[in-house]
Write an enzyme that holds these catalytic residues in place. Structure first.
Site, mmCIF file in Angstrom:
data_model
loop_
_atom_site.group_PDB
_atom_site.id
_atom_site.type_symbol
_atom_site.label_atom_id
_atom_site.label_comp_id
_atom_site.label_asym_id
_atom_site.label_seq_id
_atom_site.Cartn_x
_atom_site.Cartn_y
_atom_site.Cartn_z
ATOM 1 N N GLU A 51 40.461 -22.699 16.263
ATOM 2 C CA GLU A 51 41.063 -21.942 15.170
ATOM 3 C C GLU A 51 42.469 -21.398 15.433
ATOM 4 O OE1 GLU A 51 37.303 -19.684 15.182
ATOM 5 O OE2 GLU A 51 37.644 -19.492 13.038
ATOM 6 N N ARG A 62 36.570 -9.614 10.895
ATOM 7 C CA ARG A 62 37.587 -10.267 11.718
ATOM 8 C C ARG A 62 38.995 -9.973 11.195
ATOM 9 N NH1 ARG A 62 37.905 -13.972 16.035
ATOM 10 N NH2 ARG A 62 35.698 -14.453 16.204
ATOM 11 N N GLU A 98 29.523 -23.752 7.433
ATOM 12 C CA GLU A 98 28.838 -22.805 8.314
ATOM 13 C C GLU A 98 27.650 -22.206 7.553
ATOM 14 O OE1 GLU A 98 31.206 -19.846 10.370
ATOM 15 O OE2 GLU A 98 29.458 -18.607 10.757
HETATM 16 N N1 MTE Z 1 38.545 -29.829 13.785
HETATM 17 C C1 MTE Z 1 38.111 -30.852 13.021
HETATM 18 N N2 MTE Z 1 38.595 -32.080 13.252
HETATM 19 N N3 MTE Z 1 37.200 -30.657 12.021
HETATM 20 C C2 MTE Z 1 36.697 -29.414 11.738
HETATM 21 O O1 MTE Z 1 35.872 -29.268 10.831
HETATM 22 N N4 MTE Z 1 36.710 -27.023 12.324
HETATM 23 C C3 MTE Z 1 37.477 -25.937 12.916
HETATM 24 C C4 MTE Z 1 37.902 -26.287 14.336
HETATM 25 N N5 MTE Z 1 38.506 -27.593 14.375
HETATM 26 C C5 MTE Z 1 37.149 -28.308 12.533
HETATM 27 C C6 MTE Z 1 38.072 -28.584 13.567
HETATM 28 C C7 MTE Z 1 36.751 -24.673 12.957
HETATM 29 S S1 MTE Z 1 36.714 -23.727 11.574
HETATM 30 C C8 MTE Z 1 36.149 -24.230 14.096
HETATM 31 S S2 MTE Z 1 35.384 -22.733 14.142
HETATM 32 C C9 MTE Z 1 36.117 -25.017 15.318
HETATM 33 O O2 MTE Z 1 36.739 -26.286 15.155
HETATM 34 C C10 MTE Z 1 34.669 -25.209 15.747
HETATM 35 O O3 MTE Z 1 34.494 -26.044 16.810
HETATM 36 P P1 MTE Z 1 34.634 -25.535 18.331
HETATM 37 O O4 MTE Z 1 33.881 -24.259 18.444
HETATM 38 O O5 MTE Z 1 34.046 -26.643 19.093
HETATM 39 O O6 MTE Z 1 36.099 -25.346 18.563
HETATM 40 N N1 HPA Z 2 33.596 -16.434 13.535
HETATM 41 C C1 HPA Z 2 33.172 -17.506 12.870
HETATM 42 N N2 HPA Z 2 32.013 -17.588 12.293
HETATM 43 C C2 HPA Z 2 31.222 -16.521 12.359
HETATM 44 C C3 HPA Z 2 31.609 -15.370 13.023
HETATM 45 C C4 HPA Z 2 32.859 -15.324 13.650
HETATM 46 O O1 HPA Z 2 33.265 -14.331 14.263
HETATM 47 N N3 HPA Z 2 30.612 -14.485 12.897
HETATM 48 C C5 HPA Z 2 29.667 -15.090 12.158
HETATM 49 N N4 HPA Z 2 30.024 -16.325 11.836
HETATM 50 MO MO1 MOS Z 3 35.060 -21.881 11.926
HETATM 51 S S1 MOS Z 3 35.771 -20.849 10.313
HETATM 52 O O1 MOS Z 3 34.463 -20.400 12.676
HETATM 53 O O2 MOS Z 3 33.698 -22.627 11.248
#
Ligand code: MTE
Ligand code: HPA
Ligand code: MOS
Length: 770
Positions: A712, A304, A226
C-alpha cells in the site's frame, strides 16, 4: 526471482474464478437490485420473472434460513433487502436460472414499487442529521488549546477527496458446489476466505466447518474484495443450499460498478499552526467520512485516517476527530491505503495552504517537520524513523533545488505550458490496526520425493505474495524454488484467517511459513547428525554444525554424501513428521482504544517522492512527467515484485488524485457507471518516467527477512500529483483560488487556470497571520 505466476499469466493459463471447469447441472444467479437509493419496498411482483424462460427459483429475504445479516464490524447490512432499501444497487432478489443469459433476462421482468424516503449523499449533511455509523473518535497529543497561542501563523481550510473505483480486472464472483452431509464448497474471488465462511455460516445457519472456501487467485482486489466479495459468495451458497445444485455468479462490469462500494470520499476541515521557524506546533483536523449505507469496514478505515493524519511529520499538539457518516451510497470499503491517503491529503493541503500564504515552497515546511526517531505519533507509538533519510537521499539523488530551478526556468519561457512539482513524503504503519487480526498460519508438507507443498491464509491477487512465501521456504530449506508449490487458500486447510490486507500478508504468512520450515528443518537436522556421522568423519563428542546448502548436507563445513532427498526419505523411514502447521503473531503490538494510545504497528514504511507535471494551459490537459522516489524497502527479498508494487501503487494513486472521478447524482445514482464515463490511467497517461531508488536500511524490523511490506505505501506518492498540478496552475495564474478538492481532472484544471480570487474570497480569506 521473477513472479512465479508470470509464465501462466502470459500464457493465459492461470486459473481465475471464471476458469474453473463447471460441473454438470450448474445454475446461474443474478441479482435484482434497488433502482432507488432510499425507500420502503411497497410491492414486489415476481410473477413474470418466475415464469420467464429457464428460471428455476427466485430467492428473497424470506428464504434466508439463518440471519439476513452480512455486517462484519457492525451488524447493519442485510444480504437481501427485506422491507427497506438503503442504496441504489442494494440486492433485493436473487434469480437462479439454467443459464447466465436467462438469469439476467429475468431480472428485467421483476416489477417493484417503492415509497421513496429522503436521500443523503453528503457526509456533512449526514453528520448534521446524526446519521453516524459509530460514535466519533478523537486522537489527541500535547495540548492543542494552549498551543495555538505559541503559533506565529495559523491557517484554516477545507479539503475534499473523492472515492475511487477498485476496477480489479476480475469482477466479483463466486461458485458454490454442494458436497455430502450438507457441506458446501465455495470458490470465491475474495481477499478474505474466512469472512466468506463466517458470513455464509451465519446466513445459512450452519456451522463454519460445513463450509469450505477456496481461492486460487484474484485478478486484483485492491481492498475491494476484503469484505465485499462476501455477499456474492453467500448468495451462491444460499442458492446452492436450497437447490442442492452448483450455482455460479460472476458480475458484469457495470453491475459490479453499480452495486459495490468504493474508496471512501472524505470531506475535512483543517487548522494548522506554525512558529516563525516553520515548525508545525499545532494541527487540528475534522474528518467526515462518507461511509455509505452500511458500516462494512468503515470504522477500521476511519481509524487508519486518524493514525495517518500527520503523515510523516512530528507535530507536538494534535487533535483529530473523525465521523463515519451514513449516507445512501453503496457501502464504501477498503481500498489500498485504507483511509491513510485520505488523512495524508488533508495535512498536505494544510501545508500547501500555509506555504501559499507565506509565499514559500511547501517543501521548506515539509522538510522541517519530518518525524525523527524517538518522536511520538499522536497515538503514542515512538517512531523508528527513516523519514529524514528518505528525504535527504531524495535531495542528494535528484536535487530538489535544481529540479525546481529548471521548472521555474521553463515556466519563465513558456506561456502555453507550465510545469509544476511537488514533494510527497509518506509514512505508513504496517499491521492491521485491529491488533487481534495480526496472526497467521502456514501448513508445510515435505513429500517423500523432497518436493514441498505450502498452504497459508494469504491470497494471491497479483501482489506476488505466493512468490515471497515460496522464497521463504526455498531459503530455509535451501532447495530449488521449482520444488515448492504454493497451494490455494482454503478454509479447510488453514482456519480462522485474517484477510489478505493491510500489506501484511507476506510478513504474517511468510513468518508463519518460516517457523514451520524451521521446525521441520530442526527434525531433519537431528537425523542428519545421527546418520551422517559415519560419512562425514567428524568429532562424535560434540554436536557438529549442520548446514543444508543447495540441496546438499554439510556437516562441520564438509560436504557429505547426503542430499535433501535422501535426508527426507531417511526421516520418513524413521517415522519423523515431515509436516508442520505453524502460527505467527508479531510481538509487541497493542492498542488501547479507550485512551487512543498504544503501539499498533509492527513498524512503519517511509519514502519520499518528487512528482513533476506539465499542464497545457490552453486546454487544461496535463501529463505526469516523472515520479522520482526514494523508498524504504528495508532489505527487499524480491526486487522485481517490490518495484512492480511501487509502480502500480504510484499509478493507482495518481489516478485517484487526477482523472478518476466518481459521480453520484443527488438521488444517489452512480453516473460514472462504465469505463466510458469513469477514466482510469492507461498506458498513455502513466508517468513518462518512474525512478525508484531503494533505501536499504540496516535497522532491524519485524518484516519477513527484514523485507518491508510494500503493497500500500507507494499509492500515497500519487498525492504529490495533485499538488504538482496545483503548483503548475499557480505558475500560470498566481491568483487562482484553487480549492483542495481532488481529483484534479482536466476540467478542474481548466477552471482553475482561469479563475481569479474574487474580492469576497480575499476578504473572507480564512487565513490569518499574526
Ligand atoms: N497488487 C496487485 N497486483 N493487486 C492487488 O489487488 N492489492 C493491494 C496491494 N497490491 C493489490 C496489489 C492491497 S490493497 C494490499 S493490502 C496488498 O497488496 C495486499 O497484499 P500484501 O499484504 O501481500 O502486500
Ligand atoms: N488495513 C487493512 N485492512 C484492514 C485493516 C487494516 O488496518 N483492519 C481491518 N481490515
Ligand atoms: Mo488492502 S486496502 O488492505 O486490501
Amino acid at each position: 526471482m521473477k513472479n512465479i505466476d508470470s509464465y501462466n499469466h502470459v500464457r493465459g493459463e492461470s486459473i481465475y474464478l471464471d476458469d474453473i471447469p463447471l460441473q454438470a447441472e450448474t445454475l446461474y444467479a443474478a441479482v435484482y437490485d434497488s433502482p432507488i437509493a432510499h425507500g420502503k419496498i411497497k410491492t414486489l411482483d415476481m410473477s413474470e420473472a418466475k415464469n420467464a424462460k429457464g428460471v428455476i427459483r427466485i430467492l428473497t429475504a424470506k428464504d434466508i434460513p439463518g440471519e439476513n445479516q452480512i455486517g462484519g464490524i457492525v451488524p447493519d447490512e442485510e444480504l437481501l433487502a427485506d422491507t427497506h432499501v438503503h442504496f441504489c444497487g442494494m440486492p433485493i432478489a436473487l434469480i437462479i436460472a439454467d443459464s447466465e443469459e436467462h438469469a439476467r433476462l429475468a431480472v428485467k421482468k421483476i416489477k417493484a414499487t417503492f415509497e421513496p424516503l429522503p436521500v443523503i449523499t453528503d457526509p456533512r449533511v449526514a453528520k448534521e442529521k446524526g446519521e453516524l455509523i459509530i460514535p466519533p473518535r478523537t486522537f489527541q497529543s500535547g495540548n492543542i488549546e494552549t498551543a495555538w497561542k505559541d503559533c506565529s501563523y495559523i491557517f484554516e481550510g477545507r479539503a475534499d477527496t473523492n472515492g475511487q473505483e477498485h476496477l480489479y480486472i476480475e469482477t466479483q464472483g463466486a461458485y458454490a458446489i454442494p458436497q455430502e452431509n450438507g457441506a458446501i464448497r465455495i470458490y470465491s474471488s475474495t481477499q478474505g476466505p474466512t469472512a466468506v465462511q463466517r458470513t455464509a455460516a451465519r446466513v445459512l445457519g450452519v456451522p463454519m466447518n460445513k463450509l469450505e472456501v477456496d481461492t486460487t487467485r484474484l485478478g486484483g482486489g485492491f481492498g475491494g474484495k476484503e469484505d465485499q466479495a462476501t455477499a456474492w459468495a453467500v448468495l451462491c451458497a444460499l442458492a446452492s443450499f436450497h437447490l442442492k445444485k452448483p450455482v455460479k455468479y460472476s458480475l458484469h462490469r457495470m453491475d459490479d460498478m453499480r452495486m459495490t462500494g468504493k474508496r471512501h470520499p472524505y470531506s475535512s476541515d483543517f487548522k494548522i499552526g506554525l512558529n516563525k521557524d516553520l515548525k508545525i506546533l499545532a494541527y487540528e483536523a475534522v474528518f467526515y467520512q462518507n461511509a455509505g449505507a452500511a458500516a462494512d469496514l468503515s470504522p477500521a478505515v476511519m481509524e487508519r485516517t486518524l493514525f495517518h493524519c500527520t503523515n510523516s511529520y512530528f507535530v507536538p499538539n494534535v487533535k483529530a476527530t473523525a465521523y463515519s457518516c451514513r449516507t445512501h451510497l453503496p457501502p464504501n470499503t477498503a481500498f489500498r491505503g485504507f483511509g491513510g491517503p485520505q488523512g495524508m491529503f488533508v495535512i498536505e493541503a494544510a501545508i500547501a495552504k500555509a506555504a501559499d500564504e507565506l509565499k514559500i515552497p511547501a517543501s521548506s515546511i515539509q522538510e522541517k517537520n519530518l518525524i525523527r526517531t524517538g518522536e511520538e505519533f499522536p497515538y503514542g507509538q515512538k517512531a523508528d524513523s527513516e523519514a529524514n533519510e528518505c528525504w535527504q537521499k531524495t535531495d542528494e539523488l535528484y536535487q530538489i533545488k535544481k529540479l525546481q530551478e529548471e521548472i521555474n526556468h521553463f515556466n519563465a519561457s513558456s506561456d502555453q505550458y507550465k510545469k509544476g512539482m511537488a514533494i510527497m513524503p509518506v509514512c505508513f504503519g504496517i499491521s492491521f490496526t485491529k491488533t487481534l487480526m495480526n496472526q497467521a498460519r502456514s501448513l508445510v508438507h515435505v513429500y517423500t520425493d523432497g518436493s514441498v507443498g505450502i498452504s497459508t491464509g494469504a491470497v494471491e491477487m497479483g501482489q506476488g505474495v505466493n512468490t515471497k512465501i515460496l522464497q521463504v521456504a526455498a531459503r530455509i530449506f535451501s532447495i530449488e524454488p521449482s520444488r515448492i508449490k504454493i497451494n490455494t487458500t482454503n478454509t479447510w486447510r488453514i482456519a480462522n484467517t485474517s484477510p489478505t490486507a493491510a500489506s501484511a500478508a507476506a510478513d504474517l504468512n511468510g513468518k508463519a511459513t518460516e517457523i514451520a520450515c524451521m521446525q521441520i528443518l530442526e527434525r531433519l537436522k537431528k537425523i542428519a547428525i545421527e546418520e551422517c556421522v559415519v560419512t562425514a568423519d567428524i568429532d562424535k563428542t560434540e554436536i557438529p554444525p549442520f548446514e543444508l546448502k543447495d540441496e546438499w548436507i554439510y556437516i562441520n563445513g564438509k560436504k557429505t554424501e547426503w542430499t535433501w532427498n535422501k535426508l527426507v526419505m531417511a526421516a520418513y523411514i524413521k517415522r519423523v513428521s515431515l509436516s508442520e502447521l505453524a502460527h505467527y503473531t508479531p510481538p509487541g503490538i497493542h492498542f488501547d482504544p479507550s485512551k487512543e494510545k498504544g503501539h499498533p504497528f509492527a513498524y512503519h514504511v517511509y519514502g519520499t517522492a518528487i512528482v513533476s507535471v506539465t499542464v497545457d494551459c490552453l486546454r487544461g490537459i496535463y501529463e505526469i512527467d516523472n515520479v522520482k522516489v526514494v523508498h524504504d524497502f528495508g532489505k527487499s527479498m524480491n526486487t522485481i515484485v517490490d518495484l512492480g508494487q511501487c509502480e502500480g501503487g504510484i499509478v493507482q494513486g495518481i489516478g485517484w488524485m487526477t482523472m478518476e472521478e466518481i459521480v453520484f447524482d443527488k438521488d444517489g445514482k452512480l453516473r460514472s457507471n462504465a469505463l466510458s464515463t469513469y477514466k482510469v490511467p492507461d498506458i498513455y497517461s502513466v508517468p513518462k518516467e518512474i525512478t525508484i531508488h531503494a533505501l536499504e536500511t540496516k535497522r532491524d524490523n519485524l518484516a519477513i527477512f527484514r523485507s518491508k511490506a510494500v503493497g500500500e505505501p507507494p499509492l500515497m506518492y500519487g498525492i504529490g500529483a495533485y499538488f504538482a498540478l496545483r503548483n503548475a496552475i499557480l505558475a500560470f495564474n498566481p491568483n487562482a483560488n484553487i480549492k483542495f478538492d481532488a481529483p484534479m481532472t482536466p476540467e478542474k484544471v481548466l477552471l482553475n487556470l482561469y479563475n481569479e480570487k474574487s474580492d469576497q474570497d480575499m476578504e473572507n480569506g480564512q487565513s490569518k497571520s499574526g
